[in-house]
Design a protein around this motif. Structure first.
Motif, short mmCIF file in Angstrom:
data_model
loop_
_atom_site.label_atom_id
_atom_site.label_comp_id
_atom_site.label_asym_id
_atom_site.label_seq_id
_atom_site.Cartn_x
_atom_site.Cartn_y
_atom_site.Cartn_z
N GLN A 173 0.81 -1.22 0.00
CA GLN A 173 0.00 0.00 0.00
C GLN A 173 0.84 1.26 0.00
OE1 GLN A 173 -2.89 -0.18 3.16
NE2 GLN A 173 -3.58 -2.23 2.60
N PHE A 174 2.14 1.14 0.29
CA PHE A 174 3.02 2.31 0.22
C PHE A 174 3.30 2.73 -1.22
CE2 PHE A 174 4.19 0.64 4.44
CZ PHE A 174 4.11 1.79 5.19
N PHE A 175 3.12 1.84 -2.18
CA PHE A 175 3.51 2.08 -3.56
C PHE A 175 2.30 2.53 -4.39
CE2 PHE A 175 6.28 -1.32 -1.87
CZ PHE A 175 7.47 -0.60 -1.88
N PRO A 176 2.55 3.06 -5.56
CA PRO A 176 1.44 3.58 -6.38
C PRO A 176 0.49 2.46 -6.81
CG PRO A 176 3.56 4.42 -7.15
CD PRO A 176 3.86 3.35 -6.17
N SER A 177 -0.75 2.83 -7.00
CA SER A 177 -1.75 1.91 -7.55
C SER A 177 -2.09 2.35 -8.97
CB SER A 177 -3.02 1.91 -6.68
OG SER A 177 -3.60 3.19 -6.65
N ILE A 178 -2.16 1.38 -9.87
CA ILE A 178 -2.43 1.64 -11.28
C ILE A 178 -3.80 1.08 -11.61
CG2 ILE A 178 -1.61 1.31 -13.64
CD1 ILE A 178 1.17 0.82 -12.46
N GLN A 179 -4.69 1.94 -12.08
CA GLN A 179 -6.07 1.56 -12.35
C GLN A 179 -6.38 1.79 -13.82
OE1 GLN A 179 -7.97 0.42 -9.76
NE2 GLN A 179 -9.78 -0.04 -10.98
N LEU A 180 -6.91 0.78 -14.48
CA LEU A 180 -7.34 0.87 -15.88
C LEU A 180 -8.86 0.77 -15.93
CD1 LEU A 180 -4.75 -1.53 -17.56
CD2 LEU A 180 -4.54 0.93 -17.19
N THR A 181 -9.47 1.70 -16.65
CA THR A 181 -10.94 1.69 -16.80
C THR A 181 -11.29 1.80 -18.27
OG1 THR A 181 -11.04 4.09 -16.48
CG2 THR A 181 -11.33 2.71 -14.53
N ALA A 182 -12.42 1.24 -18.62
CA ALA A 182 -12.88 1.26 -20.01
C ALA A 182 -14.40 1.29 -20.02
CB ALA A 182 -12.37 0.05 -20.77
N GLN A 183 -14.95 1.93 -21.06
CA GLN A 183 -16.40 1.98 -21.25
C GLN A 183 -16.67 2.03 -22.73
OE1 GLN A 183 -18.37 5.35 -19.53
NE2 GLN A 183 -20.39 4.41 -19.63
N GLY A 184 -17.65 1.30 -23.17
CA GLY A 184 -18.01 1.29 -24.58
C GLY A 184 -19.42 0.77 -24.77
N ASN A 223 -1.18 0.90 9.67
CA ASN A 223 -1.72 -0.40 9.26
C ASN A 223 -0.60 -1.41 9.06
OD1 ASN A 223 -3.97 -2.13 8.16
ND2 ASN A 223 -2.69 -2.01 6.34
N PHE A 224 0.51 -0.95 8.51
CA PHE A 224 1.65 -1.85 8.33
C PHE A 224 2.21 -2.32 9.67
CE2 PHE A 224 6.30 -2.33 7.85
CZ PHE A 224 6.31 -3.44 7.02
N GLU A 225 2.36 -1.39 10.61
CA GLU A 225 2.85 -1.77 11.94
C GLU A 225 1.85 -2.68 12.65
OE1 GLU A 225 5.73 -1.23 13.05
OE2 GLU A 225 6.42 0.10 11.45
N LEU A 226 0.56 -2.48 12.41
CA LEU A 226 -0.46 -3.34 13.00
C LEU A 226 -0.33 -4.77 12.50
CD1 LEU A 226 -3.09 -3.75 14.64
CD2 LEU A 226 -4.35 -3.06 12.59
N THR A 227 -0.15 -4.93 11.19
CA THR A 227 -0.02 -6.29 10.63
C THR A 227 1.28 -6.94 11.11
OG1 THR A 227 0.96 -5.34 8.63
CG2 THR A 227 -1.40 -5.77 8.61
N LYS A 228 2.34 -6.16 11.27
CA LYS A 228 3.58 -6.74 11.79
C LYS A 228 3.40 -7.22 13.23
CE LYS A 228 7.36 -6.59 10.46
NZ LYS A 228 8.22 -7.66 9.89
N ALA A 229 2.70 -6.40 14.05
CA ALA A 229 2.46 -6.80 15.43
C ALA A 229 1.57 -8.04 15.48
CB ALA A 229 1.83 -5.65 16.21
N ARG A 230 0.58 -8.10 14.60
CA ARG A 230 -0.29 -9.27 14.54
C ARG A 230 0.52 -10.51 14.15
NH1 ARG A 230 -4.28 -12.33 16.38
NH2 ARG A 230 -5.39 -13.46 14.74
#
Length: 555
Positions: A389-400, A437-444
């Motif tokens: 989740q620290f890194f970019p998210s790439i989203q592709l969308t299309a409509q036709g 959230n990352f620290e939470l998952t590490k603790a879990r």
């Protein structure tokens, strides 16, 4: 794909990628560049012929911009710009791929070579069979065990939780696939017939038909966020299967213990009834001595007290018997009125010989250890998903689709329309939400690691305690049988002397009380030994077969 950590490049090697792009552009052109096989740090790109769709998927540019790359002069410009950013992207990718290998925890288990209370010959023997309860040689117990496996409500609830976990894994795994929806619409509207100039007309009626393939979207799982989340859900689903095995083993152990307690209660009731009959014979003999003038009222009163105590103990034993029969009825999911347990005697139950095997085999034999292991694996996958989740998210969308004012011309070629879009989103400031959230998952993950270690250590202790209990209860049972034999002989001799009129009443009272208590304790010692054997079966994982029933495909 990810490469091993040792293959992750140094910053110097990463910087060479930019020079490789620039040299390729100046020497052979953009087409020759993409015909080569390029290996990036921690990621591998397979050779793909140059096409306008390659860079849009990686950099998130629009389709119109991609078509512009087909121009020779613009091609070199776009590739040079991409080469400038590529070292940064490669460094981020290398960091992500290498850090993930550190997420796998080390349990640091100290596994003993053998059990202290296990004999050397027992180590080489096979582990308990799946149907371990057949070793007691009781057809009624076997019938109850098989029925409990089929109809027990706790096992049924655990099976339902497996279905829940499988469906939850499918829900999470849906993020790995594109989402597509279709729709159709008929729109009818009429314009006003009034105008600002005061003139009026009949207005205008418009009908519009459309059919669309709308909402087509897909997130490129470049950093493994959705893949790791799906893996975590699958491991949780697998853990739920071992949770069902834990419930099944607990249920079978409860059935065996309840059945043995039924037999014990029946034995103790029969022993009490025999003792009551013996105490009544002694009372009759004392009354005869009192009538003959050789006894006393005190002797009769003491014996009446002994007889009354024996009778008072019977109702509690009958209550225990009914309670254990009701417990068996609950375990087989039936009302007590429809359950009939014939029972019998503990003397007819065979005590099987249980071989513990090696301690290392316990890690795969006990379902609770396998459950904790898979829960730890799920937490480890969640750590990878949280890091992505620290890194970019790439989203592709299309409509036709098609749109036309006339229904007959709706699917004409000139009625078609479409649009494509790509978006790249990089979190910059979120109030430490992603980091927390990352620290939470590490603790879990660390919590489940310690729980797994404790489960393993407790399993070794359970086996050791059960082996000790089997050995000591066996010795106790042997000694208690000697006590019963000696007490019965002493009571018979004192009763014979009483009939002959030569026995001391104190000796008679002591010998009968000793015998009554010894016989009652013998039944309890038999129960303790059988329960110790059942506990050893449970500590070894029962007759559970070390297999993994994989969850359904999340896709």
């Amino acid at each position: 794909m990810f490469l091993p950590p040792q293959d992750c490049p140094s910053p110097v090697r990463t910087a060479r990628i930019g020079r490789f792009f620039r040299e390729s552009i100046t020497s052979g052109g953009c087409v020759a560049l993409f015909q080569k096989r390029l290996v990036l740090p921690c990621f591998r790109l397979t050779p793909i012929p140059f096409a306008a769709s390659v860079l849009p998927q990686v950099a998130g540019v629009s389709a119109s911009a991609a078509r512009a790359l087909s121009h020779p002069r613009r091609c070199a410009t776009w590739i040079w710009r991409s080469a400038m950013l590529l070292p940064l992207w490669a460094a981020v990718a290398a960091s992500a791929g290498c850090i993930l290998t550190r997420d796998i925890p080390d349990p640091a288990l100290d596994i003993p070579m053998g059990y202290k209370d296990a004999s050397a010959s027992a180590v080489a023997d096979a582990l308990p069979a799946l149907d371990w309860w057949r070793g007691f040689r009781s057809s009624e117990l076997t019938s109850l065990m098989e029925e409990a496996q089929t109809v027990n409500l706790d096992i049924a609830a655990a099976a339902a939780r497996i279905i829940q976990a499988d469906q939850q894994a499918r829900i999470i795994g849906a993020a790995l696939l594109p989402s597509v929806s279709i729709g159709g619409q008929e729109a009818y509207f009429r314009t006003s017939g009034s105008s600002q100039s005061g003139l009026t007309n009949r207005g205008r009626e418009i009908v519009n038909y459309s059919g669309t393939l709308s909402g087509a979207s897909y997130e490129l799982d470049f950093w493994g966020k959705n893949r790791d989340a799906t893996l975590a859900a699958l491991e949780t689903a697998n853990a739920s299967r071992f949770d069902r095995d834990v419930v099944a083993l607990t249920t079978l152990v409860s059935v065996a213990n309840a059945y043995f307690q039924v037999l014990t209660a029946q034995d103790r009731i029969r022993t009490a009834e025999r003792n009551i009959a013996s105490a009544r014979r002694i009372l009759d003999a004392l009354k005869q001595r009192l009538s003959a003038g050789t006894g006393s009222d005190l002797d009769v009163a003491q014996q009446e007290s002994v007889l009354a105590n024996l009778r008072a103990a019977v109702p509690q034993l009958r209550q225990t018997l009914v309670q254990n029969i009701n417990a068996l009825a609950t375990l087989v999911a039936r009302p007590p009125e429809s359950v009939t347990v014939k029972g019998g005697s503990l003397n007819h139950i065979t005590a099987p010989r249980v071989t513990p095997g090696l301690p290392s085999e316990l890690l795969t034999q006990r379902p609770d250890i396998r459950r904790q292991e898979l829960q730890l694996a799920s937490a480890t996958a969640n750590v990878g998903s949280a890091r992505a989740q620290f890194f970019p998210s790439i989203q592709l969308t299309a409509q036709g689709g098609y749109q036309s004012p006339a229904l007959v011309a709706l699917f004409a070629p000139n009625a078609a329309f479409f649009n494509l879009a790509g978006a790249l989103t990089q979190p910059i400031f979120d109030g430490r939400r992603i980091l927390s959230n990352f620290e939470l998952t590490k603790a879990r993950q660390d919590e489940l690691l310690q729980t797994y270690r404790k489960t393993v250590v407790s399993a070794f202790a359970d086996v050791g305690n059960a082996l000790t209990a089997v050995r000591q209860t066996t010795e106790r049972l042997r000694l208690q049988r000697e006590v019963v034999t000696a007490s019965r002989k002493a009571f018979q001799l004192s009763e014979q002397q009483l009939q002959a009129g030569t026995a001391d009443i104190i000796i008679v009272l002591n010998t009968q009380l000793t015998l009554f208590q010894a016989e009652d304790v013998l039944s309890q010692a038999q129960l303790a030994r059988l329960q110790a054997i059942v506990s050893l079966y449970q500590a070894l994982g029962g007759g559970w077969e070390p297999r993994i029933e994989r969850a359904a495909n999340a896709l």
